[in-house]
Motif scaffolding. Structure first.
Motif, PDB file in Angstrom:
ATOM      1  N   PRO A 161       0.781  -1.244   0.000  1.00 33.36           N
ATOM      2  CA  PRO A 161       0.000   0.000   0.000  1.00 33.36           C
ATOM      3  C   PRO A 161       0.813   1.296   0.000  1.00 33.36           C
ATOM      4  CG  PRO A 161      -0.970  -1.575   1.506  1.00 33.36           C
ATOM      5  CD  PRO A 161       0.311  -2.190   1.013  1.00 33.36           C
ATOM      6  N   GLU A 162       1.963   1.316   0.645  1.00 27.23           N
ATOM      7  CA  GLU A 162       2.734   2.570   0.702  1.00 27.23           C
ATOM      8  C   GLU A 162       3.395   2.925  -0.626  1.00 27.23           C
ATOM      9  OE1 GLU A 162       6.886   1.125   2.717  1.00 27.23           O
ATOM     10  OE2 GLU A 162       5.102   1.232   3.983  1.00 27.23           O
ATOM     11  N   PHE A 163       3.446   1.979  -1.575  1.00 25.61           N
ATOM     12  CA  PHE A 163       4.082   2.228  -2.865  1.00 25.61           C
ATOM     13  C   PHE A 163       3.077   2.406  -4.006  1.00 25.61           C
ATOM     14  CE2 PHE A 163       7.245  -0.263  -0.455  1.00 25.61           C
ATOM     15  CZ  PHE A 163       8.216   0.710  -0.369  1.00 25.61           C
ATOM     16  N   LEU A 164       1.815   2.601  -3.678  1.00 27.34           N
ATOM     17  CA  LEU A 164       0.780   2.723  -4.701  1.00 27.34           C
ATOM     18  C   LEU A 164       0.817   4.098  -5.360  1.00 27.34           C
ATOM     19  CD1 LEU A 164      -2.300   1.096  -2.932  1.00 27.34           C
ATOM     20  CD2 LEU A 164      -0.847   0.072  -4.690  1.00 27.34           C
ATOM     21  N   THR A 165       0.636   4.110  -6.658  1.00 27.17           N
ATOM     22  CA  THR A 165       0.479   5.366  -7.385  1.00 27.17           C
ATOM     23  C   THR A 165      -1.001   5.754  -7.333  1.00 27.17           C
ATOM     24  OG1 THR A 165       0.012   4.282  -9.489  1.00 27.17           O
ATOM     25  CG2 THR A 165       2.343   4.714  -8.967  1.00 27.17           C
ATOM     26  N   GLN A 166      -1.308   6.941  -7.831  1.00 26.22           N
ATOM     27  CA  GLN A 166      -2.706   7.375  -7.859  1.00 26.22           C
ATOM     28  C   GLN A 166      -3.533   6.451  -8.748  1.00 26.22           C
ATOM     29  OE1 GLN A 166      -4.064   9.587  -5.890  1.00 26.22           O
ATOM     30  NE2 GLN A 166      -6.075   9.186  -6.783  1.00 26.22           N
ATOM     31  N   GLU A 167      -2.943   6.007  -9.847  1.00 25.40           N
ATOM     32  CA  GLU A 167      -3.640   5.089 -10.748  1.00 25.40           C
ATOM     33  C   GLU A 167      -3.911   3.750 -10.054  1.00 25.40           C
ATOM     34  OE1 GLU A 167      -2.724   2.748 -14.875  1.00 25.40           O
ATOM     35  OE2 GLU A 167      -2.002   4.811 -14.702  1.00 25.40           O
ATOM     36  N   ASP A 168      -2.954   3.265  -9.283  1.00 25.53           N
ATOM     37  CA  ASP A 168      -3.150   2.016  -8.529  1.00 25.53           C
ATOM     38  C   ASP A 168      -4.287   2.161  -7.521  1.00 25.53           C
ATOM     39  OD1 ASP A 168      -0.987   0.842  -9.845  1.00 25.53           O
ATOM     40  OD2 ASP A 168       0.446   1.476  -8.298  1.00 25.53           O
ATOM     41  N   LYS A 169      -4.341   3.319  -6.864  1.00 26.81           N
ATOM     42  CA  LYS A 169      -5.405   3.560  -5.878  1.00 26.81           C
ATOM     43  C   LYS A 169      -6.775   3.575  -6.551  1.00 26.81           C
ATOM     44  CE  LYS A 169      -2.493   6.108  -2.662  1.00 26.81           C
ATOM     45  NZ  LYS A 169      -2.190   7.417  -2.051  1.00 26.81           N
ATOM     46  N   GLU A 170      -6.858   4.172  -7.727  1.00 31.70           N
ATOM     47  CA  GLU A 170      -8.120   4.186  -8.466  1.00 31.70           C
ATOM     48  C   GLU A 170      -8.540   2.773  -8.859  1.00 31.70           C
ATOM     49  OE1 GLU A 170      -7.685   6.960 -11.688  1.00 31.70           O
ATOM     50  OE2 GLU A 170      -7.337   8.630 -10.320  1.00 31.70           O
ATOM     51  N   GLU A 171      -7.580   1.935  -9.236  1.00 33.48           N
ATOM     52  CA  GLU A 171      -7.881   0.540  -9.559  1.00 33.48           C
ATOM     53  C   GLU A 171      -8.443  -0.197  -8.341  1.00 33.48           C
ATOM     54  OE1 GLU A 171      -4.358  -1.262 -11.169  1.00 33.48           O
ATOM     55  OE2 GLU A 171      -4.512  -0.180 -13.073  1.00 33.48           O
ATOM     56  N   ILE A 172      -7.871   0.067  -7.186  1.00 33.58           N
ATOM     57  CA  ILE A 172      -8.345  -0.584  -5.962  1.00 33.58           C
ATOM     58  C   ILE A 172      -9.753  -0.087  -5.618  1.00 33.58           C
ATOM     59  CG2 ILE A 172      -7.948  -0.791  -3.474  1.00 33.58           C
ATOM     60  CD1 ILE A 172      -4.975  -1.068  -4.158  1.00 33.58           C
ATOM     61  N   HIS A 173     -10.019   1.196  -5.831  1.00 28.91           N
ATOM     62  CA  HIS A 173     -11.372   1.714  -5.621  1.00 28.91           C
ATOM     63  C   HIS A 173     -12.367   1.013  -6.552  1.00 28.91           C
ATOM     64  CE1 HIS A 173     -10.851   4.838  -2.636  1.00 28.91           C
ATOM     65  NE2 HIS A 173      -9.787   5.300  -3.290  1.00 28.91           N
ATOM     66  N   HIS A 174     -11.921   0.745  -7.778  1.00 23.66           N
ATOM     67  CA  HIS A 174     -12.772   0.042  -8.735  1.00 23.66           C
ATOM     68  C   HIS A 174     -13.062  -1.386  -8.242  1.00 23.66           C
ATOM     69  CE1 HIS A 174     -13.536  -1.024 -13.236  1.00 23.66           C
ATOM     70  NE2 HIS A 174     -14.616  -1.091 -12.521  1.00 23.66           N
ATOM     71  N   ILE A 175     -12.060  -2.059  -7.742  1.00 25.94           N
ATOM     72  CA  ILE A 175     -12.247  -3.408  -7.196  1.00 25.94           C
ATOM     73  C   ILE A 175     -13.222  -3.374  -6.019  1.00 25.94           C
ATOM     74  CG2 ILE A 175     -11.110  -5.301  -5.956  1.00 25.94           C
ATOM     75  CD1 ILE A 175      -8.589  -4.682  -7.653  1.00 25.94           C
ATOM     76  N   VAL A 176     -13.023  -2.421  -5.122  1.00 25.40           N
ATOM     77  CA  VAL A 176     -13.900  -2.297  -3.951  1.00 25.40           C
ATOM     78  C   VAL A 176     -15.342  -2.056  -4.390  1.00 25.40           C
ATOM     79  CG1 VAL A 176     -14.431  -0.836  -1.947  1.00 25.40           C
ATOM     80  CG2 VAL A 176     -12.074  -1.578  -2.366  1.00 25.40           C
ATOM     81  N   ALA A 177     -15.544  -1.207  -5.386  1.00 30.78           N
ATOM     82  CA  ALA A 177     -16.898  -0.926  -5.879  1.00 30.78           C
ATOM     83  C   ALA A 177     -17.537  -2.203  -6.428  1.00 30.78           C
ATOM     84  CB  ALA A 177     -16.859   0.151  -6.957  1.00 30.78           C
ATOM     85  N   GLU A 178     -16.777  -3.000  -7.147  1.00 31.51           N
ATOM     86  CA  GLU A 178     -17.319  -4.252  -7.695  1.00 31.51           C
ATOM     87  C   GLU A 178     -17.634  -5.251  -6.578  1.00 31.51           C
ATOM     88  OE1 GLU A 178     -18.396  -4.881 -10.701  1.00 31.51           O
ATOM     89  OE2 GLU A 178     -17.753  -2.916 -11.398  1.00 31.51           O
ATOM     90  N   VAL A 179     -16.788  -5.318  -5.559  1.00 33.68           N
ATOM     91  CA  VAL A 179     -17.060  -6.200  -4.419  1.00 33.68           C
ATOM     92  C   VAL A 179     -18.346  -5.763  -3.721  1.00 33.68           C
ATOM     93  CG1 VAL A 179     -16.244  -6.910  -2.131  1.00 33.68           C
ATOM     94  CG2 VAL A 179     -14.665  -6.902  -4.062  1.00 33.68           C
ATOM     95  N   GLN A 180     -18.521  -4.457  -3.552  1.00 30.40           N
ATOM     96  CA  GLN A 180     -19.737  -3.954  -2.925  1.00 30.40           C
ATOM     97  C   GLN A 180     -20.973  -4.290  -3.757  1.00 30.40           C
ATOM     98  OE1 GLN A 180     -18.423   0.138  -2.462  1.00 30.40           O
ATOM     99  NE2 GLN A 180     -18.500  -0.100  -0.224  1.00 30.40           N
TER     100      GLN A 180
END
Length: 168
Positions: free
Chosen positions: A110-129
């Motif tokens: 997590p400490e090495f994530l770029t902004q694009e990586d964070k957006e991808e994780i938000h996308h994953i979280v949205a799909e899980v929800q």
């Protein structure tokens, strides 16, 4: 048929007398039907199907008459409440999640994530929800439709499965 009539009256803002005119009956009969004290007769259904100006009312009547074996009409609720529709939506959401998981990478710390990586994780979280939302609705529909399934038995079965998995 009471729910169809009540929903139609709320949706259209018409009176019990207006409904009575559509179904060739009197206002007191409609009042008793709405309160669950009387049932809609065959002649009333025939008159309703012949005279109803609203296709949603006809669909809702057919849905209640067949006890859920027809497609319910869309109304102020935006989702279909039939268990087969829930099942299809859960499968669709799971496929969406699977494709998103295949496209995105979760191997970075997590400490090495770029902004694009964070957006991808938000996308994953949205799909899980989305999967959780549809699956919860499906589970509640099964509990509602099948009286031998209760929230307590669902929890108990899950607890037993988890205990068995921990032993393995």
């Amino acid at each position: 048929m009471q729910q169809s009539i009540v929903n139609y009256r709320k949706r259209s803002g018409i009176t019990q007398q207006d409904i009575a005119d559509i179904f060739f009956t009197d206002k007191s009969n409609i009042c008793n039907i709405e309160k669950g004290r009387r049932n809609v007769t065959v002649s009333m259904l025939e008159a309703g199907f012949a005279n109803a100006p609203d296709s949603h009312l006809l669909n809702d009547l057919a849905y209640e008459l067949t006890q859920g074996y027809t497609s319910p009409s869309p109304s102020n609720r935006v989702y279909d409440d039939h268990r087969l529709a829930f099942s299809m939506r859960v499968v669709r959401e799971m496929k969406d999640l699977k494709s998103v998981m295949a496209e995105h990478n979760l191997d970075k710390h997590p400490e090495f994530l770029t902004q694009e990586d964070k957006e991808e994780i938000h996308h994953i979280v949205a799909e899980v929800q989305d999967v959780i939302f549809e699956a919860t609705g499906f589970l509640m529909k099964l509990v509602k439709d099948y009286d031998f399934i209760t929230p307590q038995t669902v929890r108990k079965n899950r607890d037993v499965r988890l205990k068995m998995e921990r032993r393995i």
